[in-house]
Design a protein around this motif. Structure first.
Motif, PDB file in Angstrom:
ATOM      1  N   GLY A  94       2.522   5.707  -3.796  1.00 44.64           N
ATOM      2  CA  GLY A  94       3.460   6.754  -4.165  1.00 44.64           C
ATOM      3  C   GLY A  94       4.169   7.186  -3.139  1.00 44.64           C
ATOM      4  N   GLY A  95       4.359   6.799  -2.148  1.00 50.52           N
ATOM      5  CA  GLY A  95       5.216   7.281  -0.802  1.00 50.52           C
ATOM      6  C   GLY A  95       6.752   7.307  -1.038  1.00 50.52           C
ATOM      7  N   PHE A  96       7.238   6.530  -1.989  1.00 53.24           N
ATOM      8  CA  PHE A  96       8.452   6.437  -2.439  1.00 53.24           C
ATOM      9  C   PHE A  96       8.924   7.272  -3.786  1.00 53.24           C
ATOM     10  CE2 PHE A  96       7.987   2.905   0.324  1.00 53.24           C
ATOM     11  CZ  PHE A  96       9.347   2.889   1.219  1.00 53.24           C
ATOM     12  N   GLU A  97       7.751   8.080  -4.021  1.00 55.09           N
ATOM     13  CA  GLU A  97       8.299   8.885  -5.333  1.00 55.09           C
ATOM     14  C   GLU A  97       9.142   9.972  -4.619  1.00 55.09           C
ATOM     15  OE1 GLU A  97       4.672  10.517  -6.355  1.00 55.09           O
ATOM     16  OE2 GLU A  97       3.797   8.683  -7.719  1.00 55.09           O
ATOM     17  N   PRO A  98      10.205  10.160  -5.358  1.00 55.09           N
ATOM     18  CA  PRO A  98      11.200  11.111  -4.805  1.00 55.09           C
ATOM     19  C   PRO A  98      10.705  12.707  -4.655  1.00 55.09           C
ATOM     20  CG  PRO A  98      11.693  10.620  -7.207  1.00 55.09           C
ATOM     21  CD  PRO A  98      10.527   9.731  -6.697  1.00 55.09           C
ATOM     22  N   LEU A  99      11.219  13.154  -3.674  1.00 57.48           N
ATOM     23  CA  LEU A  99      10.546  14.579  -3.026  1.00 57.48           C
ATOM     24  C   LEU A  99      11.922  15.248  -3.050  1.00 57.48           C
ATOM     25  CD1 LEU A  99       8.444  16.343  -2.114  1.00 57.48           C
ATOM     26  CD2 LEU A  99       8.848  15.384   0.194  1.00 57.48           C
ATOM     27  N   TRP A 100      12.054  16.368  -3.402  1.00 59.03           N
ATOM     28  CA  TRP A 100      13.365  17.379  -3.276  1.00 59.03           C
ATOM     29  C   TRP A 100      13.492  17.739  -1.763  1.00 59.03           C
ATOM     30  CZ3 TRP A 100      17.504  17.152  -6.105  1.00 59.03           C
ATOM     31  CH2 TRP A 100      18.438  18.220  -5.887  1.00 59.03           C
ATOM     32  N   LYS A 101      14.646  17.517  -0.912  1.00 57.25           N
ATOM     33  CA  LYS A 101      14.822  17.690   0.335  1.00 57.25           C
ATOM     34  C   LYS A 101      16.175  18.243   0.568  1.00 57.25           C
ATOM     35  CE  LYS A 101      14.383  14.975   4.730  1.00 57.25           C
ATOM     36  NZ  LYS A 101      14.050  14.130   5.637  1.00 57.25           N
ATOM     37  N   LEU A 102      16.355  19.086   1.274  1.00 57.68           N
ATOM     38  CA  LEU A 102      17.731  20.051   1.513  1.00 57.68           C
ATOM     39  C   LEU A 102      18.332  18.779   2.525  1.00 57.68           C
ATOM     40  CD1 LEU A 102      16.888  23.460   2.337  1.00 57.68           C
ATOM     41  CD2 LEU A 102      17.969  22.549   0.328  1.00 57.68           C
ATOM     42  N   ALA A 103      19.776  18.705   2.260  1.00 57.74           N
ATOM     43  CA  ALA A 103      20.709  17.757   3.007  1.00 57.74           C
ATOM     44  C   ALA A 103      20.810  18.496   4.403  1.00 57.74           C
ATOM     45  CB  ALA A 103      21.761  17.390   2.476  1.00 57.74           C
ATOM     46  N   ASP A 104      21.011  17.772   5.140  1.00 61.09           N
ATOM     47  CA  ASP A 104      21.719  18.330   6.663  1.00 61.09           C
ATOM     48  C   ASP A 104      22.786  19.290   6.503  1.00 61.09           C
ATOM     49  OD1 ASP A 104      19.925  16.324   7.864  1.00 61.09           O
ATOM     50  OD2 ASP A 104      20.942  15.145   8.332  1.00 61.09           O
ATOM     51  N   GLY A 105      22.471  20.265   7.189  1.00 61.65           N
ATOM     52  CA  GLY A 105      23.629  21.294   7.210  1.00 61.65           C
ATOM     53  C   GLY A 105      23.755  22.298   5.935  1.00 61.65           C
ATOM     54  N   CYS A 106      22.364  22.124   5.174  1.00 62.49           N
ATOM     55  CA  CYS A 106      22.586  23.101   3.932  1.00 62.49           C
ATOM     56  C   CYS A 106      21.422  24.255   4.444  1.00 62.49           C
ATOM     57  CB  CYS A 106      22.021  22.147   2.723  1.00 62.49           C
ATOM     58  SG  CYS A 106      23.176  20.956   2.097  1.00 62.49           S
ATOM     59  N   SER A 107      21.880  25.431   3.602  1.00 62.18           N
ATOM     60  CA  SER A 107      20.913  26.607   3.715  1.00 62.18           C
ATOM     61  C   SER A 107      19.950  26.590   2.352  1.00 62.18           C
ATOM     62  CB  SER A 107      21.651  27.776   3.900  1.00 62.18           C
ATOM     63  OG  SER A 107      22.628  28.012   2.719  1.00 62.18           O
TER      64      SER A 107
ATOM     65  N   VAL B  26       0.516   9.730   6.475  1.00 64.05           N
ATOM     66  CA  VAL B  26      -1.007   9.837   6.170  1.00 64.05           C
ATOM     67  C   VAL B  26      -1.503   8.344   6.059  1.00 64.05           C
ATOM     68  CG1 VAL B  26      -2.811  10.428   4.850  1.00 64.05           C
ATOM     69  CG2 VAL B  26      -1.143  12.218   5.583  1.00 64.05           C
ATOM     70  N   ASP B  27      -0.668   7.483   5.142  1.00 65.71           N
ATOM     71  CA  ASP B  27      -1.099   6.014   4.717  1.00 65.71           C
ATOM     72  C   ASP B  27      -0.872   5.272   6.091  1.00 65.71           C
ATOM     73  OD1 ASP B  27      -1.854   7.019   2.224  1.00 65.71           O
ATOM     74  OD2 ASP B  27       0.125   6.389   1.409  1.00 65.71           O
ATOM     75  N   VAL B  28       0.184   5.361   6.877  1.00 68.81           N
ATOM     76  CA  VAL B  28       0.518   4.633   7.823  1.00 68.81           C
ATOM     77  C   VAL B  28      -0.570   4.607   8.975  1.00 68.81           C
ATOM     78  CG1 VAL B  28       2.773   4.012   7.601  1.00 68.81           C
ATOM     79  CG2 VAL B  28       2.256   5.654   9.031  1.00 68.81           C
TER      80      VAL B  28
ATOM     81  N   VAL C 183       0.761  -1.221   0.066  1.00 68.04           N
ATOM     82  CA  VAL C 183       0.255  -0.012  -0.143  1.00 68.04           C
ATOM     83  C   VAL C 183       0.945   1.332  -0.060  1.00 68.04           C
ATOM     84  CG1 VAL C 183      -1.531   1.373   1.212  1.00 68.04           C
ATOM     85  CG2 VAL C 183      -2.268  -1.112   0.988  1.00 68.04           C
ATOM     86  N   LEU C 184       1.680   1.433   0.900  1.00 63.75           N
ATOM     87  CA  LEU C 184       2.797   2.425   0.980  1.00 63.75           C
ATOM     88  C   LEU C 184       3.494   2.633  -0.373  1.00 63.75           C
ATOM     89  CD1 LEU C 184       4.415   2.281   4.599  1.00 63.75           C
ATOM     90  CD2 LEU C 184       2.762   3.743   3.564  1.00 63.75           C
ATOM     91  N   TYR C 185       3.847   1.525  -0.911  1.00 64.83           N
ATOM     92  CA  TYR C 185       4.610   1.630  -2.169  1.00 64.83           C
ATOM     93  C   TYR C 185       4.031   1.964  -3.289  1.00 64.83           C
ATOM     94  CZ  TYR C 185       8.066   0.289  -5.571  1.00 64.83           C
ATOM     95  OH  TYR C 185       9.118   0.513  -6.709  1.00 64.83           O
ATOM     96  N   LEU C 186       2.592   1.450  -3.448  1.00 64.80           N
ATOM     97  CA  LEU C 186       1.918   1.744  -4.488  1.00 64.80           C
ATOM     98  C   LEU C 186       1.137   3.115  -4.612  1.00 64.80           C
ATOM     99  CD1 LEU C 186       0.479  -1.696  -5.135  1.00 64.80           C
ATOM    100  CD2 LEU C 186       2.325  -0.695  -6.588  1.00 64.80           C
TER     101      LEU C 186
END
Length: 144
Positions: free
Chosen positions: A52-65, A83-85, A47-50
């Motif tokens: 779309g929870g693993f569709e990539p989302l752009w996220k800032l790495a740790d320590g980045c501005s 939300v799904d869990v 359910v989680l996989y299908l």
């Protein structure tokens, strides 16, 4: 006439016996096997996989501005998975948590099923531990 009465008596006895057996089986508590628990955990993972929870989302790495090049990473959508869990826990009564991500409805106890899954998100392989089970560690409750 005597044969007819005995046949009628046997038919009535059979109906009474079947009704008592069916009543007893309907009210007998269901005992789930460990295979059932694994199947349920696999279904919840799918359910989680299908969804779309693993569709990539752009996220800032740790320590980045956010201003430097190469500062962002592609990462699974944790908000969508949370939300799904929550909905899975609402429907099953079981806690769901994923190690390596900030995804959890509540923390499963010691009796939880643990699935080790590898997914490709944003071109990178990521391995997660998916845990599902009751908070108390007593196993999946029977349906009554």
């Amino acid at each position: 006439m005597d044969v007819m009465i005995k046949t009628l008596e046997a038919a009535i006895s059979l109906v009474v016996l079947v009704s008592f057996l069916s009543f007893g089986l309907l009210h007998y508590p269901v005992q789930h096997s460990q295979l059932y628990e694994y199947e349920l955990a696999e279904d919840a993972w799918r359910v989680l996989y299908l969804r779309g929870g693993f569709e990539p989302l752009w996220k800032l790495a740790d320590g980045c501005s956010g201003l430097e090049d190469g500062c962002g990473v592609l990462w699974p959508n944790e908000d969508k998975m949370n939300v799904d869990v929550e909905r899975i826990t609402e429907l099953t009564g079981l806690c769901v948590a994923m190690d390596g991500l900030q995804v959890a409805s509540c923390l499963p106890g010691e009796g939880a099923i643990v699935l080790h899954k590898t997914v490709s998100s944003g071109g990178e392989q990521m391995t997660f531990a998916f845990r599902m089970g009751p908070e108390t560690g007593k196993g999946i409750p029977s349906v009554e």
